[in-house]
Design a protein around this motif. Structure first.
Motif, PDB file in Angstrom:
ATOM      1  N   GLY A 116      -6.674  -2.936  -6.330  1.00 17.14           N
ATOM      2  CA  GLY A 116      -7.087  -3.120  -4.681  1.00 17.14           C
ATOM      3  C   GLY A 116      -8.294  -3.620  -5.293  1.00 17.14           C
ATOM      4  N   THR A 117      -7.567  -4.227  -3.799  1.00 18.64           N
ATOM      5  CA  THR A 117      -9.529  -5.316  -3.426  1.00 18.64           C
ATOM      6  C   THR A 117     -10.250  -4.436  -2.147  1.00 18.64           C
ATOM      7  N   GLY A 118      -9.775  -3.235  -1.282  1.00 15.21           N
ATOM      8  CA  GLY A 118     -10.488  -3.113   0.125  1.00 15.21           C
ATOM      9  C   GLY A 118     -10.008  -4.419   1.310  1.00 15.21           C
TER      10      GLY A 118
ATOM     11  N   ARG B 227     -12.132   0.971  -0.009  1.00 15.43           N
ATOM     12  CA  ARG B 227     -11.701   1.915  -0.705  1.00 15.43           C
ATOM     13  C   ARG B 227     -11.758   3.403  -0.707  1.00 15.43           C
ATOM     14  N   VAL B 228     -10.535   3.929  -0.894  1.00 18.59           N
ATOM     15  CA  VAL B 228     -10.363   5.583  -0.718  1.00 18.59           C
ATOM     16  C   VAL B 228     -11.405   5.932  -2.233  1.00 18.59           C
TER      17      VAL B 228
ATOM     18  N   ASP C 276       4.809   6.627   5.106  1.00 21.63           N
ATOM     19  CA  ASP C 276       5.726   6.741   3.717  1.00 21.63           C
ATOM     20  C   ASP C 276       4.822   8.293   3.012  1.00 21.63           C
TER      21      ASP C 276
ATOM     22  N   LYS D  63       1.608   1.479  -3.192  1.00 22.58           N
ATOM     23  CA  LYS D  63       0.365   1.848  -4.513  1.00 22.58           C
ATOM     24  C   LYS D  63       0.443   3.740  -3.820  1.00 22.58           C
ATOM     25  N   TYR D  64      -0.009   3.824  -2.741  1.00 20.60           N
ATOM     26  CA  TYR D  64      -0.186   4.874  -2.819  1.00 20.60           C
ATOM     27  C   TYR D  64       0.742   5.884  -2.378  1.00 20.60           C
TER      28      TYR D  64
ATOM     29  N   ASN E  55       0.767  -1.136   0.110  1.00 20.55           N
ATOM     30  CA  ASN E  55       0.121  -0.545  -0.198  1.00 20.55           C
ATOM     31  C   ASN E  55       0.636   1.422  -0.379  1.00 20.55           C
TER      32      ASN E  55
ATOM     33  N   LEU F  56      -6.174  -3.971   3.703  1.00 19.98           N
ATOM     34  CA  LEU F  56      -6.200  -3.943   5.220  1.00 19.98           C
ATOM     35  C   LEU F  56      -6.990  -4.232   6.667  1.00 19.98           C
TER      36      LEU F  56
END
Ligand code: ADP
Length: 530
Positions: free
Chosen positions: A493-495, A482-483, A463, A438-439, A435, A498
């Protein structure tokens, strides 16, 4: 002849007696309160028979007689009196004869008070059904004529009708209270509407669902309380305009309930998903008397359905993408006419390897989530492990996958070993590190560190990416969340990541939390007890 003790049954007396009887019968039969009926009947019998003490016993559903009203008798004697009643009942049923019956009556009088000399037992019957018995005791012995007994029995018959009515009324009342309690305390929302949609009853569950109190709702139109945003199917008013609950073909009415489902706006402006089943209540002539509505909060069900839909779409998309990439690259490499140089082959194989890793992680996540779903808990294979090793392995793998992020570790040399499930904790680090990359679309430094004290080990992944708003921080550990943003729409992403991190850490009795600022970056922490 014991003239002195005879009741003065002269004509004048008879007339007065009849008037008295008429009056008392009227008084009794106009009463619906059972104890009041019994009190009046006993009182009148005592006057008529010149008695000093009396009992009214009623039959209870098990067929036995129990004392329901006494006059001039000590309450403490009731249990013993009930015992005598039991005997009388037995004798009456076995037809052992009046003599035995009278003997028991005498014994009973003796028990009530030894000054009592004479006893009358008047059966209370309605439509040949025994309802009970009135017993009158007196201290003197008078002769009674057949006529006296007839008058008494006709009085007892009147009293029996009154008792019967009062009992019926009591039963109806009890039934009414029972229904009211069922309605009031039902977990489902229940309301009763008049044929012109005015709310007549409104229970607690509905108060909770709609946010309106019964006081506010009763007397309002249904449409003022149930404010549909988007009913699916006809709402009640439309259905009635279309003929519900009367079928068009038959003159008979339609017993089919009407079901309406959708979202309503509550009193506080919030939206709630509900389903209402309307059932018609008819008068005996078939006209509509009212409508009973059963209301269910179906938001959980809707959420579950939404989750399932999300699951299917997310999973199918997420699984298809890496497979398509792997297949595409493999087909390119395999092309019969191509003569690839070493560098291209290496690059292509790296992509295939990365995508295969991603696929493995995804399948791992899905298996973990479904195991939790099915078993209600996560099974862990505990063992002594070094978090440092797990973190370093994961960091090595991710370093190969990114060129614009610098992954730095900050782990004390003496980080203690802990008990845990190595595979699951690897999944946690992978998800957090994945993550962070990715983010953080613009790259930058990613720090993976660990600290410890006497109680716990704390690991963090920091990050300098897009960060999270306060509102989103509260929901990122939810399943499939997911935001909603440009980046998450672009990134796969699957959400689930986390959600699983939290589940795995909590199964280890640890905690997970995030510290983040929108546009600046995020730090995810987890702790594990030592
Ligand atoms: P996903 O498969 O979408 O990455 P996760 O459960 O791992 O699912 O994360 C849930 C959401 O939380 C992500 O979609 C993303 O919007 C947000 N998120 C997770 N990690 C970060 C991070 N390091 N920085 C910013 N947002 C993040």
């Amino acid at each position: 002849m014991k003239n002195k003790l005879m009741l003065p049954l002269i004509d004048d007396y008879r007339v007065r007696q009849r008037d008295f009887l008429l009056e008392i019968s009227r008084a009794i039969t106009s009463q619906l309160d059972l104890s009041e009926v019994l009190r009046l009947a006993l009182h009148a019998s005592l006057i008529m028979l010149n008695g000093q003490k009396g009992i009214v016993a009623l039959r209870v559903p098990d067929g036995l007689f129990y004392t329901k009203m006494i006059s001039g008798i000590d309450r403490a004697k009731i249990p013993e009196i009930n015992h005598y009643l039991l005997k009388l009942n037995e004798i009456a049923q076995t037809a052992s004869g009046t003599e035995v019956f009278n003997d028991v009556l005498k014994e009973m009088a003796q028990f009530v008070d030894d000054s009592l000399k004479q006893t009358f037992a008047l059966p209370l019957k309605f439509a040949d059904e025994p309802l009970g018995m009135m017993i009158v005791f007196r201290e003197q012995v008078f002769d009674t004529t057949a006529n006296d007994l007839q008058v008494l029995q006709s009085f007892a018959d009147q009293a029996a009708i009154a008792v019967h009515n009062a009992q019926l009324y009591e039963r109806i009342n009890q039934e009414h209270q029972r229904l009211a309690a069922i309605l009031q305390f039902s977990a489902d929302g229940v309301m009763i509407l008049s044929p012109d949609y005015v709310i007549k009853r409104f229970n607690r569950a509905l108060e909770r669902m709609t946010g309106y109190t019964a006081e506010e709702a009763i007397g309002s139109y249904q449409s003022d309380v149930i404010q549909w945003v988007n009913p699916q199917g006809d709402n009640l008013e439309d259905a009635i305009t279309d003929g519900w609950p009367y079928t068009l073909s038959a003159s008979s009415y339609n017993e089919d309930p009407l079901y309406v489902e959708g979202e309503i706006v509550r009193a506080d402006g919030m939206i709630l998903s509900i389903g209402i089943t309307y059932a018609p209540l008819f008068n005996s002539d078939g006209t509509l008397n009212g409508i009973i509505a059963n209301v269910r909060d179906i938001s959980k069900f809707r959420q579950a359905q939404d989750l399932q839909n999300t699951f299917i779409s997310v999973v199918s998309h997420e699984l298809k993408t890496p497979v398509a990439i792997i297949k595409g690259y493999a087909a390119t490499l395999n092309h019969p006419d191509a003569n690839w140089d070493k560098a291209i082959i290496d690059d292509t194989l790296t992509v295939i390897e990365d995508e295969a890793d991603r696929l493995t992680n995804l399948i791992q996540d899905l298996l973990t989530a479904s195991q939790y779903q099915v078993q209600g808990k996560l099974s862990l294979e505990m063992g002594l492990l070094s978090l440092e090793t797990i973190i370093n392995q994961s960091v090595e793998r991710f370093r190969k996958q990114t060129s614009n992020h610098q992954i730095i570790t900050e782990i004390p040399d003496d980080l203690p070993m802990i008990e845990g499930d190595a595979a699951r904790l690897r999944q946690v680090i992978d998800n957090l590190l994945g993550n962070a990359i990715k983010y953080s679309p613009n790259g930058g430094e990613i720090m993976v560190g660990a600290q410890y004290d006497d109680h716990e080990i704390r690991v963090y992944v920091k990050d300098h990416g897009i960060g999270l708003s306060m509102v989103d921080q509260k929901r990122i550990f939810d399943r499939f969340f997911r935001v909603d943003g440009k980046l998450s729409r672009k990134t796969q992403g699957t959400g689930l990541g986390l959600y699983l991190v939290k589940m795995i850490i909590e199964a280890h009795h640890g905690t997970v939390y995030v510290d983040s600022s929108l546009g600046i970056g995020s730090t995810f922490y987890f702790t594990l007890p030592r």
